[in-house]
Design a protein around this motif. Structure first.
Motif, mmCIF file in Angstrom:
data_model
loop_
_atom_site.group_PDB
_atom_site.id
_atom_site.type_symbol
_atom_site.label_atom_id
_atom_site.label_comp_id
_atom_site.label_asym_id
_atom_site.label_seq_id
_atom_site.Cartn_x
_atom_site.Cartn_y
_atom_site.Cartn_z
ATOM 1 N N ALA A 1 0.820 -1.210 -0.176
ATOM 2 C CA ALA A 1 0.210 0.038 0.027
ATOM 3 C C ALA A 1 0.939 1.418 0.015
ATOM 4 C CB ALA A 1 -1.035 0.113 1.317
ATOM 5 N N SER A 2 2.036 1.138 -0.263
ATOM 6 C CA SER A 2 2.994 2.120 -0.380
ATOM 7 C C SER A 2 3.778 2.138 -1.708
ATOM 8 C CB SER A 2 3.885 2.383 0.729
ATOM 9 O OG SER A 2 4.869 1.273 1.070
ATOM 10 N N VAL B 1 1.447 4.434 -11.041
ATOM 11 C CA VAL B 1 1.741 4.407 -12.276
ATOM 12 C C VAL B 1 0.365 4.576 -13.166
ATOM 13 C CG1 VAL B 1 3.752 2.772 -12.131
ATOM 14 C CG2 VAL B 1 1.419 1.854 -12.376
ATOM 15 N N ASP B 2 0.363 5.050 -14.321
ATOM 16 C CA ASP B 2 -0.469 4.896 -15.363
ATOM 17 C C ASP B 2 -0.546 3.492 -15.886
ATOM 18 O OD1 ASP B 2 -2.646 6.722 -17.135
ATOM 19 O OD2 ASP B 2 -1.580 5.339 -18.516
ATOM 20 N N THR C 1 -4.940 5.109 -12.741
ATOM 21 C CA THR C 1 -3.706 5.030 -11.730
ATOM 22 C C THR C 1 -3.810 3.815 -10.816
ATOM 23 O OG1 THR C 1 -3.617 7.538 -11.686
ATOM 24 C CG2 THR C 1 -2.419 6.241 -9.910
ATOM 25 N N ALA C 2 -2.740 3.047 -10.862
ATOM 26 C CA ALA C 2 -2.531 1.904 -9.997
ATOM 27 C C ALA C 2 -1.133 2.178 -9.281
ATOM 28 C CB ALA C 2 -2.413 0.581 -10.808
ATOM 29 N N ARG C 3 -1.049 1.349 -8.324
ATOM 30 C CA ARG C 3 0.301 1.062 -7.560
ATOM 31 C C ARG C 3 1.095 -0.003 -7.773
ATOM 32 N NH1 ARG C 3 -2.231 4.260 -3.006
ATOM 33 N NH2 ARG C 3 -2.868 1.982 -2.189
ATOM 34 N N TRP D 1 -6.667 -0.778 -9.160
ATOM 35 C CA TRP D 1 -6.363 0.565 -9.409
ATOM 36 C C TRP D 1 -6.804 1.405 -8.223
ATOM 37 C CZ3 TRP D 1 -7.522 -2.863 -13.380
ATOM 38 C CH2 TRP D 1 -6.740 -2.700 -14.737
ATOM 39 N N LEU D 2 -6.300 2.414 -8.081
ATOM 40 C CA LEU D 2 -6.681 3.324 -6.841
ATOM 41 C C LEU D 2 -8.236 3.546 -6.800
ATOM 42 C CD1 LEU D 2 -3.650 5.732 -6.438
ATOM 43 C CD2 LEU D 2 -3.800 3.365 -5.959
ATOM 44 N N ALA D 3 -8.816 3.859 -7.831
ATOM 45 C CA ALA D 3 -10.053 4.193 -7.839
ATOM 46 C C ALA D 3 -10.979 3.411 -7.203
ATOM 47 C CB ALA D 3 -10.618 4.805 -9.304
#
Length: 308
Positions: free
Chosen positions: A200-201, A205-206, A211-213, A291-293
């Motif tokens: 979670a840190s 990235v696109d 946006t995802a991590r 994805w963050l959303a």
């Protein structure tokens, strides 16, 4: 041990003890049957898979998405049937089960003696690819796995992967990064599944337009050790053979802070993953929120399915 954890441990144990004894055609049929039943039930994992695929194939009709999610579940169960049977496969069967394009990028990198970080997304069967590396190419490597609950289930996965010739480190062990760096400085190979951040840190990235991590580890290891960073993607076709490709190396930027370099390199890694996933979306086994959303409404959600 919670009842759910006990059941999960028992089911995995049953898979490794029973499925590996089945003839290969019977195991394949069993996998397709289980996949089709799960797909028709449309549980959380299937719904999440279909939602993720909608981002990968944004112009897909509902009918096309349904086809992809069904094919995705069949691919996912193929992974499990193969993984349960891998300990019983002969060296010849493992060698014949994988074909990789541009493998010279990996072998040349290792021959240079600087170490290689091979980073993969959850495409097809990375365990089979790992067994192929250790069995067919005789290349040992080190990897990291999430520490699962219950501990007995984690121990099963460690024993299984060590039995395939891998050195396995726990993800949440603080010493993991240091050990990986030492292996690379000694000219070794580190393989990491790197399309989903478990801390979670991770690095934003696109990814397919949103946006995802993704984990910073591959980029940081390459910067700190001078190792070559190579993305790789895998896919199935209609044959018993799994295909793969080693992508061009991701260079360390010449300027910028460590965080800036890490961001650029992780984005390049995400772009390589996206190429392989877009070509073979049905083989991307992402049954979790990515994805963050999707994460923001329920940041602590752990109800989605997990693939160790």
């Amino acid at each position: 041990m919670k009842a759910r954890e006990h059941v999960a441990d028992a089911l995995y144990g049953l898979g490794w003890s029973t499925v590996k004894k089945l003839p290969e055609p019977a195991a394949a049929r069993l996998g397709r049957t289980i996949a089709d039943i799960a797909w028709k039930q449309r549980g959380k994992g299937v719904q999440r898979l279909e939602s993720n695929l909608a981002r990968v194939v944004p112009d897909a009709t509902p009918e096309r998405l349904a086809e992809l999610s069904r094919a995705g579940m069949r691919s996912y169960l193929r992974y499990w049937m193969e993984s349960f049977r891998l300990p019983a496969w002969s060296a010849e069967r493992v060698s014949a089960g994988v074909e990789v394009k541009d493998l010279h990028r990996l072998t040349d990198g290792l021959a240079a003696g600087k170490g290689v970080v091979l980073a993969l997304p959850h495409l097809a069967n990375w365990d089979l690819a790992g067994a192929w590396l250790t069995t067919h190419l005789k290349i040992p490597f080190t990897t990291v796995v999430e520490r699962l609950r219950p501990e007995t289930l984690y121990d099963r996965f460690v024993a299984y992967r060590e039995g395939l010739g891998m050195e396995v480190l726990p993800h949440n062990g603080g010493a993991a990064f240091g050990i990986l760096a030492r292996r690379l400085r000694n000219g070794g190979l580190v393989c990491l599944v790197a399309d989903r951040d478990l801390s979670a840190s991770g690095v934003p990235v696109d990814f397919f337009g949103d946006t995802a991590r993704m984990p910073a580890g591959p980029a940081l290891l390459a910067q700190q050790t001078g190792a070559l960073l190579l993305p790789a993607t895998l896919w199935y076709d209609d044959s018993p053979v799994m295909r793969g490709r080693v992508h061009p190396p991701i260079e360390v930027p010449r300027s910028g802070s460590r965080a800036e370099k890490t961001s650029v390199m992780t984005q390049a890694l995400a772009d390589a993953f996206a190429t392989g996933i877009a070509d073979h979306p049905e083989d991307w086994h992402m049954l979790q929120r990515l994805w963050l959303a999707d994460l923001e409404p329920r940041p602590a959600d752990s109800a989605d399915g997990e693939r160790p």
